[in-house]
Design an enzyme around this catalytic site. Structure first.
Site, PDB file in Angstrom:
ATOM      1  N   ASP A   1      -8.187  19.126 -13.904  1.00  0.00           N
ATOM      2  CA  ASP A   1      -8.682  17.888 -14.050  1.00  0.00           C
ATOM      3  C   ASP A   1      -8.178  17.577 -15.546  1.00  0.00           C
ATOM      4  O   ASP A   1      -8.855  18.366 -16.262  1.00  0.00           O
ATOM      5  CB  ASP A   1     -10.141  17.380 -13.879  1.00  0.00           C
ATOM      6  CG  ASP A   1     -10.394  16.057 -14.353  1.00  0.00           C
ATOM      7  OD1 ASP A   1      -9.832  15.561 -15.232  1.00  0.00           O
ATOM      8  OD2 ASP A   1     -11.410  15.613 -13.765  1.00  0.00           O
TER       9      ASP A   1
ATOM     10  N   ARG B   1       0.972  -1.081   0.000  1.00  0.00           N
ATOM     11  CA  ARG B   1      -0.132  -0.018   0.037  1.00  0.00           C
ATOM     12  C   ARG B   1       1.053   1.155   0.005  1.00  0.00           C
ATOM     13  O   ARG B   1       0.593   2.310  -0.639  1.00  0.00           O
ATOM     14  CB  ARG B   1      -0.917   0.040   1.304  1.00  0.00           C
ATOM     15  CG  ARG B   1      -1.671   1.313   1.542  1.00  0.00           C
ATOM     16  CD  ARG B   1      -3.008   1.244   2.190  1.00  0.00           C
ATOM     17  NE  ARG B   1      -2.999   0.361   3.374  1.00  0.00           N
ATOM     18  CZ  ARG B   1      -2.176   0.523   4.422  1.00  0.00           C
ATOM     19  NH1 ARG B   1      -1.565   1.460   4.699  1.00  0.00           N
ATOM     20  NH2 ARG B   1      -2.392  -0.220   5.543  1.00  0.00           N
TER      21      ARG B   1
ATOM     22  N   LYS C   1      -9.379   6.792 -18.886  1.00  0.00           N
ATOM     23  CA  LYS C   1      -9.760   7.351 -20.176  1.00  0.00           C
ATOM     24  C   LYS C   1      -8.370   7.503 -20.993  1.00  0.00           C
ATOM     25  O   LYS C   1      -7.969   6.313 -21.479  1.00  0.00           O
ATOM     26  CB  LYS C   1     -10.058   8.860 -20.032  1.00  0.00           C
ATOM     27  CG  LYS C   1     -11.382   9.022 -18.704  1.00  0.00           C
ATOM     28  CD  LYS C   1     -12.695   8.231 -18.995  1.00  0.00           C
ATOM     29  CE  LYS C   1     -13.452   8.061 -17.755  1.00  0.00           C
ATOM     30  NZ  LYS C   1     -13.788   9.273 -17.078  1.00  0.00           N
TER      31      LYS C   1
ATOM     32  N   TYR D   1     -17.408  17.021 -14.305  1.00  0.00           N
ATOM     33  CA  TYR D   1     -17.708  15.637 -14.363  1.00  0.00           C
ATOM     34  C   TYR D   1     -18.795  15.046 -13.194  1.00  0.00           C
ATOM     35  O   TYR D   1     -18.653  15.687 -12.032  1.00  0.00           O
ATOM     36  CB  TYR D   1     -16.257  14.565 -14.113  1.00  0.00           C
ATOM     37  CG  TYR D   1     -16.881  13.249 -14.124  1.00  0.00           C
ATOM     38  CD1 TYR D   1     -16.802  12.569 -15.360  1.00  0.00           C
ATOM     39  CD2 TYR D   1     -16.541  12.620 -13.059  1.00  0.00           C
ATOM     40  CE1 TYR D   1     -17.321  11.262 -15.553  1.00  0.00           C
ATOM     41  CE2 TYR D   1     -16.774  11.116 -13.095  1.00  0.00           C
ATOM     42  CZ  TYR D   1     -17.338  10.660 -14.293  1.00  0.00           C
ATOM     43  OH  TYR D   1     -17.504   9.208 -14.212  1.00  0.00           O
TER      44      TYR D   1
HETATM   45  C1  LIG Z   1     -14.209   9.572 -15.864  1.00  0.00           C
HETATM   46  C2  LIG Z   1     -13.827  10.987 -15.356  1.00  0.00           C
HETATM   47  C3  LIG Z   1     -13.636  10.965 -13.872  1.00  0.00           C
HETATM   48  C4  LIG Z   1     -13.628   9.796 -12.918  1.00  0.00           C
HETATM   49  O1  LIG Z   1     -12.749   8.870 -12.991  1.00  0.00           O
HETATM   50  P1  LIG Z   1     -13.220   7.497 -12.762  1.00  0.00           P
HETATM   51  O2  LIG Z   1     -12.081   6.781 -13.209  1.00  0.00           O
HETATM   52  O3  LIG Z   1     -14.552   6.930 -13.601  1.00  0.00           O
HETATM   53  O4  LIG Z   1     -13.487   7.229 -11.521  1.00  0.00           O
HETATM   54  C5  LIG Z   1     -13.217  12.470 -13.387  1.00  0.00           C
HETATM   55  N1  LIG Z   1     -12.955  13.239 -14.237  1.00  0.00           N
HETATM   56  C6  LIG Z   1     -13.163  13.329 -15.637  1.00  0.00           C
HETATM   57  C7  LIG Z   1     -13.200  14.407 -16.477  1.00  0.00           C
HETATM   58  C8  LIG Z   1     -13.727  12.135 -16.107  1.00  0.00           C
HETATM   59  O5  LIG Z   1     -14.003  12.067 -17.357  1.00  0.00           O
END
Ligand SMILES: *Cc1c(COP(=O)(O)O)cnc(C)c1O
Length: 386
Positions: A176, A53, A201, A105
């Site tokens: 982000d 961890r 993504k 998001y």
């Molecule tokens: C998908 C997404 C998240 C969340 O991520 P997860 O891996 O699904 O927990 C946060 N910000 C943006 C812009 C996203 O597209």
């Protein structure tokens, strides 16, 4: 002697975070599937490795690679993008004020309003695409939390302005960077303090692993972030770290193709009689195209468009597509399509959706890396069904 030129992004994407291992010469990081490490004497772990961890070589390789690609000093990876954001919130304290976009998001909005507020954090949801917002940033802002381009309307935040405003009031600035990736924009190099990724993504890029990352510009943040990652136990597994790093190696190539295909698709849709509006930062018709051209090196892989019709026509189109799979998420090699109103953004009340511009006829594409001509032909045959 001339100083060696800093390697380009494509080179860093392939090499960052790992040198062939000394003992075996392993070119790729082995998957260190171990929970614990043997100690030579009580309290004397070898090379500081105690428990996975806290320390894991496979995760470290991914963390270091992401930090390098974003131009940061340190990086941390997590079970999901939401776990990365949760861990960032854990570094705050009750009463702290977070100013953020009003089109975040959905999962982030839910975490902020349903969990963060319960722990005494305060959130202001504002229009972060409007430069005026940053003239009037509250003096007691602790964290400015930004997303650019936004989801699904692909609005941009003027990053330089926003970062300067955040620092003027003494706030940290977090971006982000999931949609653009460091291949297209690197907010830390503009002075932002933190980067968040859903590595699910584009970073991993193959729709086969869920993960997240938090990267900091300054080395002085490392201890605190590591402490919170370890305390919360939000770490990703060695296997997930391996998969994500494997995907990351081709990020530069993939983003080139995503952007090229997205521009081709956006132009074709803009010329189509059954399409009333196309939203793509790489098109001159995008209201912030100027900003996109200075802030991003290309328009990205996401395209939104409105069809001439409502929910029924939109459903017909998305169900008639062959290469675009009807699914949430984005950023994989394969093209995806979704309708924000009944799918990703269904939890937003209908009136709010309408006010934001998320209509029933709005279609969101995550344009993959297939042949662009095939994607355009697919959209044309699907639009011919209405
Ligand atoms: C998908 C997404 C998240 C969340 O991520 P997860 O891996 O699904 O927990 C946060 N910000 C943006 C812009 C996203 O597209």
């Amino acid at each position: 002697m001339s100083t060696p030129k800093k390697p380009g992004f494509g080179t860093l994407a392939v090499h960052a975070g790992w040198e062939p291992e000394e003992k075996t010469g392993a070119v790729m990081p082995p998957i260190y599937m171990t929970s614990t490490y043997v100690q030579d004497a009580p309290g004397q772990p070898r090379e500081g490795f105690e428990y996975s961890r806290t320390q894991n070589i496979t995760r470290f390789a991914l963390q270091d690679a992401l930090a390098t690609l974003e131009g940061g000093a340190c990086g941390f990876t997590f079970t999901s993008g939401m776990a990365a954001i949760t861990t960032l919130l854990l570094t705050l304290k009750p009463g702290d004020r977070i100013v953020c976009g009003d089109d975040l998001y959905g999962g982030t909005y839910r975490l902020f309003t349903k969990v963060g507020e319960r722990f005494g954090l305060r959130f202001d949801f504002v229009d972060t695409s409007d430069p005026m917002t940053f003239e009037n940033l509250p003096e007691d802002t602790t964290l400015l939390y930004l997303e650019t381009p936004s989801n699904p309307l692909l609005k941009l935040v003027p990053l330089e302005l926003a970062i300067a405003a955040g620092h003027r009031v003494g706030a940290d600035v977090c971006v982000d960077n999931t949609f653009a990736t460091p291949a297209l924009q690197q907010p830390l190099t503009l002075g932002a303090d933190f980067i968040i990724h859903s590595t699910t993504k584009y970073i991993a890029g193959h729709s086969d692993v869920v993960g997240g990352a938090l990267i900091a510009r300054e080395e002085s943040r490392k201890e605190d972030l590591w402490f919170h990652q370890n305390s919360a136990g939000t770490v990703n597994s060695p296997f997930d770290a391996f998969l994500t790093l494997r995907g990351l190696r081709t990020l530069a190539l993939r983003m080139d193709r995503h952007c090229q295909n997205a521009l081709q698709v956006a132009k074709a849709l803009e010329a189509h009689p059954k399409v009333t509006k196309v939203i793509y930062p790489g098109l001159p018709s995008h209201p912030q195209h100027e900003l996109a051209s200075t802030q991003m090196s290309a328009g990205g892989g996401m395209v939104c468009f409105e069809i001439d019709g409502g929910a029924d026509e939109a459903a017909t189109v998305v169900q008639s597509l062959k290469f675009f799979a009807l699914a949430e998420s984005l950023g994989g090699v394969e093209s995806l399509v979704e309708l924000p109103a009944p799918m990703t953004h269904a939890s937003i009340p209908a009136e709010t959706r309408a006010a934001l511009g998320i209509t029933d006829g709005l279609v969101r594409l995550s344009v993959g890396i297939e042949d662009g001509d095939d994607l355009v032909a697919d959209l044309e045959q699907a639009l011919a069904q209405i």
